[in-house]
Design a protein around this motif. Sequence first.
Motif, mmCIF file in Angstrom:
data_model
loop_
_atom_site.group_PDB
_atom_site.id
_atom_site.type_symbol
_atom_site.label_atom_id
_atom_site.label_comp_id
_atom_site.label_asym_id
_atom_site.label_seq_id
_atom_site.Cartn_x
_atom_site.Cartn_y
_atom_site.Cartn_z
ATOM 1 N N VAL B 61 0.817 -1.215 0.000
ATOM 2 C CA VAL B 61 0.000 0.000 0.000
ATOM 3 C C VAL B 61 0.852 1.268 0.000
ATOM 4 O O VAL B 61 0.551 2.232 -0.710
ATOM 5 C CB VAL B 61 -0.945 -0.004 1.233
ATOM 6 N N LYS B 62 1.938 1.297 0.785
ATOM 7 C CA LYS B 62 2.708 2.544 0.874
ATOM 8 C C LYS B 62 3.302 2.923 -0.478
ATOM 9 O O LYS B 62 3.261 4.089 -0.881
ATOM 10 C CB LYS B 62 3.811 2.416 1.939
ATOM 11 N N GLY B 63 3.817 1.939 -1.206
ATOM 12 C CA GLY B 63 4.336 2.208 -2.541
ATOM 13 C C GLY B 63 3.220 2.658 -3.485
ATOM 14 O O GLY B 63 3.416 3.545 -4.317
ATOM 15 N N PHE B 64 2.044 2.061 -3.331
ATOM 16 C CA PHE B 64 0.887 2.440 -4.150
ATOM 17 C C PHE B 64 0.521 3.903 -3.904
ATOM 18 O O PHE B 64 0.274 4.672 -4.839
ATOM 19 C CB PHE B 64 -0.283 1.515 -3.805
ATOM 20 N N VAL B 65 0.527 4.304 -2.625
ATOM 21 C CA VAL B 65 0.200 5.689 -2.289
ATOM 22 C C VAL B 65 1.229 6.643 -2.906
ATOM 23 O O VAL B 65 0.864 7.658 -3.509
ATOM 24 C CB VAL B 65 0.157 5.871 -0.751
ATOM 25 N N LEU B 66 2.502 6.305 -2.783
ATOM 26 C CA LEU B 66 3.541 7.172 -3.358
ATOM 27 C C LEU B 66 3.399 7.242 -4.878
ATOM 28 O O LEU B 66 3.561 8.316 -5.472
ATOM 29 C CB LEU B 66 4.931 6.668 -2.944
ATOM 30 N N SER B 67 3.057 6.130 -5.508
ATOM 31 C CA SER B 67 2.855 6.146 -6.963
ATOM 32 C C SER B 67 1.622 6.964 -7.343
ATOM 33 O O SER B 67 1.616 7.649 -8.372
ATOM 34 C CB SER B 67 2.717 4.716 -7.502
ATOM 35 N N MET B 68 0.576 6.898 -6.530
ATOM 36 C CA MET B 68 -0.609 7.735 -6.801
ATOM 37 C C MET B 68 -0.261 9.215 -6.706
ATOM 38 O O MET B 68 -0.692 10.024 -7.533
ATOM 39 C CB MET B 68 -1.735 7.410 -5.804
ATOM 40 N N ILE B 69 0.520 9.583 -5.689
ATOM 41 C CA ILE B 69 0.885 10.994 -5.520
ATOM 42 C C ILE B 69 1.718 11.465 -6.715
ATOM 43 O O ILE B 69 1.466 12.533 -7.289
ATOM 44 C CB ILE B 69 1.646 11.211 -4.190
ATOM 45 N N GLU B 70 2.697 10.666 -7.092
ATOM 46 C CA GLU B 70 3.515 11.025 -8.258
ATOM 47 C C GLU B 70 2.658 11.199 -9.499
ATOM 48 O O GLU B 70 2.831 12.158 -10.263
ATOM 49 C CB GLU B 70 4.523 9.907 -8.549
ATOM 50 N N THR B 71 1.743 10.268 -9.709
ATOM 51 C CA THR B 71 0.867 10.322 -10.881
ATOM 52 C C THR B 71 0.005 11.580 -10.852
ATOM 53 O O THR B 71 -0.179 12.249 -11.878
ATOM 54 C CB THR B 71 -0.019 9.060 -10.922
#
Lengths: 233, 233
Positions: B61-71
């Motif tokens: 989840v944490k990596g997913f959140v960081l990828s969402m923010i970047e996107t």
Amino acid sequence: VGRIGLVGLDGDDTLWHSERYFAEVQHRLTELLAPWADRTRLDERLVATERANLDVFGYGVKGFVLSMIETAIELSDGAVPASAIHRIIGWGKEMLAHPVELLDDVAEVVPELARRYRLVLVTKGDLFHQEAKIASSGLAEHFEGIEIVSEKAPEDYRRIARRYGVEPDRMVMVGNSLRSDVLPVAELGGRGVYVPYAVTWTLEHAELPEALADAVERIERLGQLPGVLARLD
Amino acid sequence: VGRIGLVGLDGDDTLWHSERYFAEVQHRLTELLAPWADRTRLDERLVATERANLDVFGYGVKGFVLSMIETAIELSDGAVPASAIHRIIGWGKEMLAHPVELLDDVAEVVPELARRYRLVLVTKGDLFHQEAKIASSGLAEHFEGIEIVSEKAPEDYRRIARRYGVEPDRMVMVGNSLRSDVLPVAELGGRGVYVPYAVTWTLEHAELPEALADAVERIERLGQLPGVLARLD
């Protein structure tokens, strides 16, 4: 056969540098957020956010990055630009991809210990990042096993000792954190060897209780470890 | 003694729901970013970011959140407000704190299997979050061991089989991912049982190679597993 059945070694800030990358990035955050908060206020706010997030994020760089972003948004009251947040994420990637830098003595001492004792690496934090660091450290072959755990409480060490078929009171744990490395094993009747690192994360601070003082050795660098273990053995 | 020496069960989307929370949050992200991108563009951009970040962030989840923010920052060309980023982090916390919801049949089938076979839970992703989910699932007591891994390649299963003293060709692995659960164990000469979940993450998609087709069973729900295992055993 000596008294020591198993020697556990911590990874971050015991075998390789870690906390100084966090400190360096936190320093950059101070500069980034200078328009909204001074260093003291930032440090206070960040550690409070990390503490509040520990239960959901656990330890490691990704949680640290998310806590930095939250802190930046809160301290700036939402005024921090997206570009600054993008930079914070970039720092996190830099930390995660940073080459492993071994501490002094480690490259000589670990193989030497491996010839005399059963060695296990006991490291806490993000599974993926810890595995990457262990692989890049070149030290894995010297350990009988590698245990990456999410918490280092007495029951975690008890489980590890059982997995290696050793009574906890014959385990010695070596590390830079009194709270996570040294005290839990001392509480189980084993021994702790405390090797302080230059920087200790606020949430890892602990005092040595007098009752456990006899179960704890303190050394200043890893080169002193073989001598201490020979004496304890 | 039967042919089956060890039964591995995957966790996410095999024993409990996971992917649907990701899909739900991704849907919210679509709405949040509607001013800057339509759903197709967002989905493409997000999966590309996740793929690029997998090597540094790993799964979870944490990596997913960081990828969402970047996107979000990239698609809005930096115009996304800090308040929106704060909301994305909040969704991540919600996912991490979400109560575990078992899939159909699981609560009955797992204890039943535990009476006949040695069971091991083999789950991939964030150590901290996986441990929390296992604890809250109430299923831990039925497993002889729990293996949380950062990757599910054949060598990872070989290591697990060795740890339990079983030849890999006597292992059966059950899960919703052909790529991570079923094929690697089939490649080692063991058997895979494929239980598709309603949603498969793009990066988990795989085809079943014809050469391994005989080593793979497909079931529609976990209630069919005891029958399949009895036949294989």
